[in-house]
Scaffold this active site. Structure first.
Site, PDB file in Angstrom:
ATOM      1  N   HIS A  54       0.134  -4.463  -0.871  1.00 17.11           N
ATOM      2  CA  HIS A  54      -0.289  -3.546  -1.927  1.00 17.11           C
ATOM      3  C   HIS A  54       0.783  -3.476  -3.005  1.00 17.11           C
ATOM      4  CE1 HIS A  54      -3.656  -1.105   0.200  1.00 17.11           C
ATOM      5  NE2 HIS A  54      -3.865  -2.418   0.190  1.00 17.11           N
ATOM      6  N   GLU A  56       2.382  -0.962  -4.495  1.00 11.00           N
ATOM      7  CA  GLU A  56       3.522  -0.082  -4.209  1.00 11.00           C
ATOM      8  C   GLU A  56       4.410  -0.701  -3.131  1.00 11.00           C
ATOM      9  OE1 GLU A  56       0.234   0.451  -4.076  1.00 11.00           O
ATOM     10  OE2 GLU A  56      -0.236   2.570  -4.236  1.00 11.00           O
ATOM     11  N   CYS A  91      -2.609   4.501  -1.254  1.00 14.72           N
ATOM     12  CA  CYS A  91      -3.653   4.588  -0.236  1.00 14.72           C
ATOM     13  C   CYS A  91      -3.188   5.438   0.941  1.00 14.72           C
ATOM     14  CB  CYS A  91      -4.036   3.193   0.251  1.00 14.72           C
ATOM     15  SG  CYS A  91      -2.672   2.269   0.997  1.00 14.72           S
ATOM     16  N   CYS A 101       0.246   3.072   1.923  1.00 15.56           N
ATOM     17  CA  CYS A 101       1.369   3.265   1.006  1.00 15.56           C
ATOM     18  C   CYS A 101       1.859   4.715   0.979  1.00 15.56           C
ATOM     19  CB  CYS A 101       0.980   2.808  -0.400  1.00 15.56           C
ATOM     20  SG  CYS A 101       0.667   1.033  -0.450  1.00 15.56           S
TER      21      CYS A 101
END
Ligand SMILES: Nc1nc(=O)c(N)c(NC[C@H](O)[C@H](O)[C@H](O)COP(=O)(O)O)[nH]1
Ligand SMILES: [Zn+2]
Length: 163
Positions: A54, A56, A91, A101
């Site tokens: 992801h 982040e 998320c 995350c």
């Protein structure tokens, strides 16, 4: 200039546009800023690094690599006043089962003071993203940066069937 949130969010959007479209996630961009010096510590976008990553997560993985520590131990080497900008909110659950995350941000709660969000997560994959409350409960401020939501969601869902 300091605190130019829209400019940082625009930068996140440019990062998101580098992400390869996929029907099973969103194309997100993130930027980690050191507030004391108003400098960018890391940028990231979905799938930038191998392993279904992801945006982040990529910021944190790149910083950990730079400091020669694991992502889990990154909190020990970061400055104490950071802001995370991300086009879509971190998320709270991932259908792949990978660590969300929000959990990765919570590990850095001693450094990340504020998370600036360009758009809330749509309900395509996860019915309700509980991340905002989890982060606020840990003392992290959540700020919604207005004005780029439409473009952010168009980019985020570009890989979706009949997006
Ligand atoms: N904030 C955020 N940054 C991202 O880079 C990304 N791709 C998502 N997407 C959230 C979405 O809920 C998950 O992508 C799906 O739940 C599938 O999970 P995986 O991505 O396969 O782990 N959210
Ligand atoms: Zn995530």
């Amino acid at each position: 200039p300091r605190g130019d949130h829209k400019a940082y969010m625009q930068l996140c959007l440019e990062q998101a546009q580098r992400s390869p479209p996929k029907p099973t996630n969103y194309r997100v961009g993130a930027v980690l800023v050191d507030l004391a010096s108003n400098t960018i510590l890391a940028t990231g976008y979905t799938l930038e690094l191998p392993g279904n990553t992801h945006a982040e997560q990529c910021c944190f993985m790149k910083l950990a690599e730079k400091h020669g520590v694991s992502e889990e131990n990154l909190g020990g080497v970061l400055p104490s006043e950071l802001a995370l900008y991300t086009t879509v909110e971190p998320c709270s659950k991932r259908l792949s089962g990978n660590l969300p995350c929000v959990e990765r941000v919570l590990r850095l709660a001693g450094s990340i003071r504020t998370v600036y969000i360009g758009a809330m997560e749509p309900e395509t994959f996860v019915a309700e993203n509980t991340g905002k409350k989890m982060l606020e409960d840990a003392g992290i401020c959540i700020v919604h940066v207005e004005g780029l939501e439409k473009e952010i969601l168009e980019v985020a869902t570009a890989g979706h069937i009949n997006a």
